[in-house]
Design a protein around this motif. Structure first.
Motif, short mmCIF file in Angstrom:
data_model
loop_
_atom_site.label_atom_id
_atom_site.label_comp_id
_atom_site.label_asym_id
_atom_site.label_seq_id
_atom_site.Cartn_x
_atom_site.Cartn_y
_atom_site.Cartn_z
N LYS A 1 32.87 -75.54 -80.58
CA LYS A 1 32.27 -74.74 -81.56
C LYS A 1 30.81 -74.42 -80.93
CE LYS A 1 35.08 -76.98 -85.31
NZ LYS A 1 35.02 -77.71 -86.30
N GLU A 2 30.88 -73.54 -80.10
CA GLU A 2 29.69 -72.98 -79.72
C GLU A 2 29.50 -71.47 -80.02
OE1 GLU A 2 27.61 -75.03 -78.41
OE2 GLU A 2 29.00 -76.64 -78.14
N TRP A 3 28.37 -71.24 -80.10
CA TRP A 3 27.80 -69.71 -80.37
C TRP A 3 26.36 -69.46 -80.12
CZ3 TRP A 3 28.87 -73.08 -84.38
CH2 TRP A 3 27.53 -73.56 -85.16
N ILE A 4 26.18 -68.14 -80.05
CA ILE A 4 24.99 -67.75 -79.59
C ILE A 4 24.25 -67.06 -80.74
CG2 ILE A 4 25.29 -67.59 -77.08
CD1 ILE A 4 25.80 -64.76 -77.23
N ASP A 5 22.78 -66.63 -80.71
CA ASP A 5 22.17 -65.85 -81.55
C ASP A 5 21.93 -64.45 -80.83
OD1 ASP A 5 20.10 -65.97 -80.20
OD2 ASP A 5 18.95 -67.21 -81.39
N GLY A 61 21.08 -64.34 -77.34
CA GLY A 61 21.54 -65.13 -76.25
C GLY A 61 21.76 -66.53 -76.05
N SER A 110 26.11 -78.55 -82.74
CA SER A 110 27.56 -78.51 -82.40
C SER A 110 28.38 -79.26 -83.08
CB SER A 110 27.52 -78.93 -80.87
OG SER A 110 28.87 -79.07 -80.50
N TYR A 126 21.09 -59.37 -76.65
CA TYR A 126 21.67 -60.70 -76.09
C TYR A 126 20.94 -61.11 -74.87
CZ TYR A 126 25.47 -59.60 -79.14
OH TYR A 126 26.08 -59.20 -80.11
N TRP A 164 23.23 -59.74 -87.50
CA TRP A 164 22.21 -60.01 -86.27
C TRP A 164 20.74 -59.23 -86.99
CZ3 TRP A 164 23.85 -62.89 -83.18
CH2 TRP A 164 25.05 -62.88 -82.41
#
Lengths: 735, 735
Positions: free
Chosen positions: B158-162, B165, B171, A614, A445
């Protein structure tokens, strides 16, 4: 029992043939000493099942919040097998999780017997178990025959019969080693596994609105319990790792809304365990209770690693690190106990390392590695993150080095190969890893960190993973694989330096995009290059100044990457500098009242900023495993203990005071502890197992009556350390 | 609802933009007509789960007896998704099997709501469901939004966040079409699926020892039920498909030992259903009952195919075949209801074909194909049998031809590819299939049948499977695949004749071992070659005499291969000969009192020999699906109805009396029936759908006032048949 049985059959076979009497009495004794019947299952399946269950326990404001990534499934039908010889008739009790089909010597046993009697002699037992809901498992215990690690299992016994009922003689069945943990009685069902609990009490309570805010004194994890609960109506609980969070019923991350109809027990324990220090409790007027406490939930592991020193702040940092680590060491190594309560490979990798200096609980490492890896086919990176696939390989290499557990690698080498195949297939036309759709490049991060193109950090982790594959291939007896992976590793390392090393910047550059290396230096590959030992000596010294100690290179703010940054500095002998950093960074959290270490800490923030992440006011985890790295650093780079060959058969002790007046501690191994005491005049070491090499520097000629000290020149000395004896060395520390 | 909704959004969008009024009323009407909310799941997973459950219900003398082959597992965590537009606010009820995480327009919905209200406009709904024990499934129903076949699902989003948020915008998620069946209300949980039941009664009872032997009059399947059950003690039930078996408590294949403590209900139904006609019941003196009956358990399907003729024996054979087929058409197509109660691909393949002429229940075909195929990775042939993998491909081809269901092929083409990859990788250096360890080459139950080396039968099935792959690739839009599979198919066919065709023997030889074709002719590839249309005309005619009608070639004794043998003869116009064979063979079983058709029948055996198999006195199944082939033969080769293009868009009717005075019947299709009546002077046909071609031969010029008859020369004629009208033709049959 298993080892002794093995010896009995193989080694004592001639004796056995001479007279059964000896054999019988020998075994009877053996059984009393070590009756290790245990529940067995298909390897990895229990870990998958348990991790699915565990990771599905996270909630966010009452909403179910499972992991972002895929779940694997256990096999519902598996077959266990054992060929054995009985010196006498044996009555064998059979316990299973699931329906079973039992064959003795190829013949079906009718009914569903709870025990069977098998006559003396050679036999085979095949038991097929079906369970769609839980993991098929079996526990068999007789005087001689018992389920243990010597059994084999398959999910596909390719057997058939012809028209006459004759079984096929050409089998394609792949028999694998069974999985076990520590379920050693018939009643101790794997599917009913629960962590241990013990009561903890409220330290302070204060009224809040119509309800109250209770404080358990420090970060904890478990089940809130009401005492003297009466009446009908709603009870709401708002949890907080911070007081602010528990008080903020509109934004706290976790909560429970309970509804009572008057029929509940007076002593009522909540069904789900959560992470918190503070709990705000609000009840309807119709409900009342006398008091609350909680059941602290934990994995029973011993704090075998020890640390004490002349610096009380560091001692407190070690203690809080150990507690942080313990809270996150549960069914598996978690990232954090409030969030995400999941198994992330990159986070777990650090837990493996910390574990070797605190619990040395190999079973937790194995469980976590297996849960992360899942089964075939591989369709994405672990946790969908490219770097996290690579940490898994490196984690296996480290596990082997610390534990010496060759069986684990032999058994799971095929899963290493298939994951590596997946990674290698995703290389671009230059043979480099580059994010494809669905690949999350995490690294860290960090604001504005670019993940575009070919990122040097990922290539370096791939190189290291290929080295781990080469070692594992050798252990697994795959000679061709060994050669292939070693070649790939060598090529990858060469390419890494050819493309990314900049003589101008004296650094490994961050990335290449569309064939062009961008003018961007980050710390990541430069610090990993140091403790991976990938640099030439002059490169390493240059990198220290051009990157590690260069304030113009973007600073690291997560304890996650601080772990590696400080390790790199320690590996270059900067122990004193690192201790100051630890005092500042971890001490900074303690100054802010931390009772466990955080997911992220930025000294430049203030107040509630420390709680948010987040985009959520309490999104930050205040108990994150990666915050516990001082455990690892103190053990490996101050007490200076590390294995040189697998399982600590040989190891090094290189105490570094880093400016401390004195320090003492223990490092656990699979065969006892390694103890170290050092001040600037005296070093004392002892070990229970293995051959150690004590290394130290001294301004004057050191002395010891316990062993022979060898001079290496340049004030450097070493001494061999044999197990079971204390070595005292008088010396004069350089600084 | 789904089709209409699709039309509403896509086709009527301009109208929609002009005024919402129309849209609303249109939809409201649509909903009343066709409110098809249904439970949805990951495709194939429910079928896998249900088939695991079903196949684990077999017992042998009280012992649990699951399949010999591997079980697949459903995904425990899946994500459903739908993008939609609402004309007005919609209150949507949510029912799930499992915990769920709900996101509307990318935002997490807190708590676990039973319903939500979504405002008018464009939205997306993503619902993630976790269930470790059952198959994750969801049922959503609002006025406008409902779960149906238009939803998509993945096991790996296949999802994610930075750090902020923000969700990833790149994808790699593979969204697939959901699975459904007929669970159309919230209460109709897929996991609680049960077949239908209805009471059946004892036809005859006679005392046996202290107990009794009851006869339900014919082969049946279900739950025995006691009436007026009282007292404490044991009750034993011994089941028999034959009287001999039920009377033989020591050797009957299935039994139940019950134990009552006096607290049981007066009307007590057993928990497990079994196959039997006779039941021997023995009770302890302390237990008594008034009477027994049973709950017949069945899949509610309609006997849409019909058959009637001037030959009562054939009519009875058709009736008993239909009943045999129905008993084995359950959750899936079974091989037999006593044994094995499993899904065997080769057996199921024949059931698919019979189903097209009896129930035309496409859902049963799809369920069975999916259960058989399982998931990735493929590690063995279906049921471990090489031929059974190939029947699966051919079964899909037939399914497409009869049903026209392109969606099924589009959705499951990837699973076809991976199974075919597995098969192709197992070819030997000559590019031929040859048994590797773990490959069961079945072909048929036949004394001394060799499976060594390269068996021509397997090469022929591979060729046909490759043809099925080429067709499927085209449907799935895989152009490269289409070309590849067609080339492989052509090569395989060429090789088949190059290597195995013998001009001397006028036959495809059985096998090649170590490079040498052995002097061994069997019927298998020769008869398949006929209805696969692989022979040149002169080869075909030669094979008829050199193999099919040649008594020196080992005879076929299983109804399984009789199915194909008689089909081959029919395909060559030997209808009259085949009817005689059917009268002898199936009539022979009826003469022996059969009320359903058997796994194997050998007219040369006598008495109890008819009951034994696999070295067990009652090992033979007396109700085996493959015994029901007259259904297929009568429909396809006597009524003469078969599709010419997918889904019966075009089809052929070629009535062949085979010496019968008259016959009449119906053949079901997805769009109504095709009816045929024929005697030697008149043919009457009608159909509900599609364009038919009536083909027949006549000694004199035929006449019809319903359509135009075209002469094809050589006494052959044809006439086009349009739907919705009866066609009557006067003609004079050749014989």
């Amino acid at each position: 029992m298993k080892h002794i049985l093995k010896i009995s059959i193989c080694k004592f076979l001639p004796v056995l043939l001479m007279g059964l009497l000896f054999f019988s009495s020998y075994n009877a004794n053996a059984q009393e000493k070590d009756p290790k019947a245990t529940w067995i299952w298909y390897p990895g399946d229990y870990e998958i099942w348990l991790s699915n269950k565990m990771q599905a326990r996270r909630t966010e404001r009452g909403a179910f919040l499972p992991p972002l990534w895929r779940y694997y499934s256990p096999y519902a039908l598996v077959t266990f097998r054992k060929d054995f010889e009985l010196p006498e008739e044996d009555k064998v009790a059979i316990h299973t999780e699931g329906d079973f089909k039992l064959q003795i010597d190829g013949k079906l046993v009718h009914g569903r017997p709870e025990s069977i009697t098998i006559p003396a002699g050679k036999h085979s037992m095949v038991i097929k178990i079906y369970n769609q809901e839980r993991v098929p498992a079996v526990f068999i215990k007789g005087k001689h025959l018992q389920t243990d690690e010597s059994w084999k299992v398959t999910f596909e016994d390719k057997e058939w019969i012809d028209e006459t009922g004759k079984a096929s003689d050409q089998s394609g069945t792949n028999w694998e080693a069974v999985g076990t943990w520590n379920f050693n009685t018939p009643e101790d069902l794997p599917s009913e596994f629960q962590l241990a609990t013990k009561p903890q009490y409220v330290v302070e309570s204060k009224p809040m609105g119509e309800g109250e805010l209770v404080d358990f004194g420090r970060e904890t994890f478990g089940y809130v319990k009401f005492h003297g609960l009466e009446g009908e109506g709603k009870v709401s609980l708002y949890y907080g790792e911070s007081e602010e969070e528990a008080m903020d019923s509109a934004y706290c991350e976790t909560l429970d809304h309970l509804e009572f109809d008057g029929s509940q027990a007076e002593d009522y324990t909540l069904k789900n365990s959560k992470a918190y220090r503070y709990v705000q409790i609000q009840t309807d007027p119709g409900v009342s209770y006398d008091s609350v406490s909680m059941l602290y939930e934990y994995l029973p592991v011993e704090y075998r690693g020890k640390w004490n020193s002349s610096d009380e702040l560091l001692n407190e940092i070690w203690d809080v690190s150990a507690y942080t680590m313990h809270l996150n060491t549960r069914e598996f190594f978690l990232d954090g106990i409030k969030r995400d309560r999941w198994i992330w490979s990159g986070d777990a990798y650090q837990s493996y390392l910390m574990n070797y200096y605190l619990f040395f609980d190999n079973a937790s490492v194995r469980r976590t590695l297996l849960a992360l890896r899942g089964k075939e086919p591989v369709a994405s990176h672990l946790n969908t993150i490219m770097d996290y696939s690579f940490y898994w390989f490196v984690g296996i290499y480290d596990y082997y080095l610390y534990s010496g557990d060759e069986e684990f690698i032999k058994n799971f080498y095929p899963r290493m190969v298939s994951l590596m195949d997946f990674c290698l297939e995703r290389r671009n036309e230059n043979g480099m890893m580059e994010g494809l759709p669905g690949d999350w490049i995490f690294i860290d991060w960090a604001d504005g960190l670019s993940k575009q193109g070919e990122v040097s950090f990922e290539q370096m982790l791939l190189a290291r993973s290929l080295e781990a594959m080469a070692v594992s291939a050798e252990i697994a007896g795959d000679e061709k694989g060994q050669a292939k992976y070693q070649t790939l590793a060598d090529e990858m390392k060469e390419k890494l330096f050819d493309v990314f090393w900049s003589e101008d910047r004296k650094a490994i550059m961050h990335q290449r995009v569309d064939g062009e290396v961008l003018d961007n230096v980050t710390r990541y590959s430069n610090m990993f290059g140091i403790f991976f030992d990938y640099f030439k000596e002059e490169q390493k010294q240059a990198v220290k100044h051009s990157v590690l100690l260069n304030d113009d290179v973007q600073k690291i703010t997560t304890p996650y990457m601080r772990f590696y940054e400080l390790e790199a500095l320690c590996a270059m002998g900067e122990q004193e500098f690192v201790l100051d950093e630890i005092r500042d960074y971890w001490g900074g959290m303690l100054d802010l009242g931390a009772t466990s270490f955080w997911e992220k800490y930025d000294p430049s923030e203030s107040g509630r900023e420390h709680l948010s992440m987040y985009g959520r006011p309490y999104g930050k985890s205040l108990c994150h495993a990666w915050g516990a790295s001082p455990i690892y650093l103190f053990g490996k780079y101050y007490l200076g203990v590390k294995p040189l060959s697998p399982g600590y058969e040989t190891y090094e002790i290189s105490p570094e005071l880093g400016g401390l007046e004195w320090m003492e501690g223990k490092v656990p191994t699979d065969n006892g502890d390694i103890s170290v005491y050092a001040n600037s005049r005296e070093i004392k070491v002892s070990a229970d197992h293995g051959i150690g090499t004590l290394k130290f520097e001294s301004r004057s000629k050191p002395r010891s009556k316990d062993g022979e000290i060898k001079s290496l020149g340049n004030d450097a000395y070493e001494m061999e350390v044999q197990p079971g004896k204390e070595y005292v060395v008088s010396y004069k520390a350089l600084k």
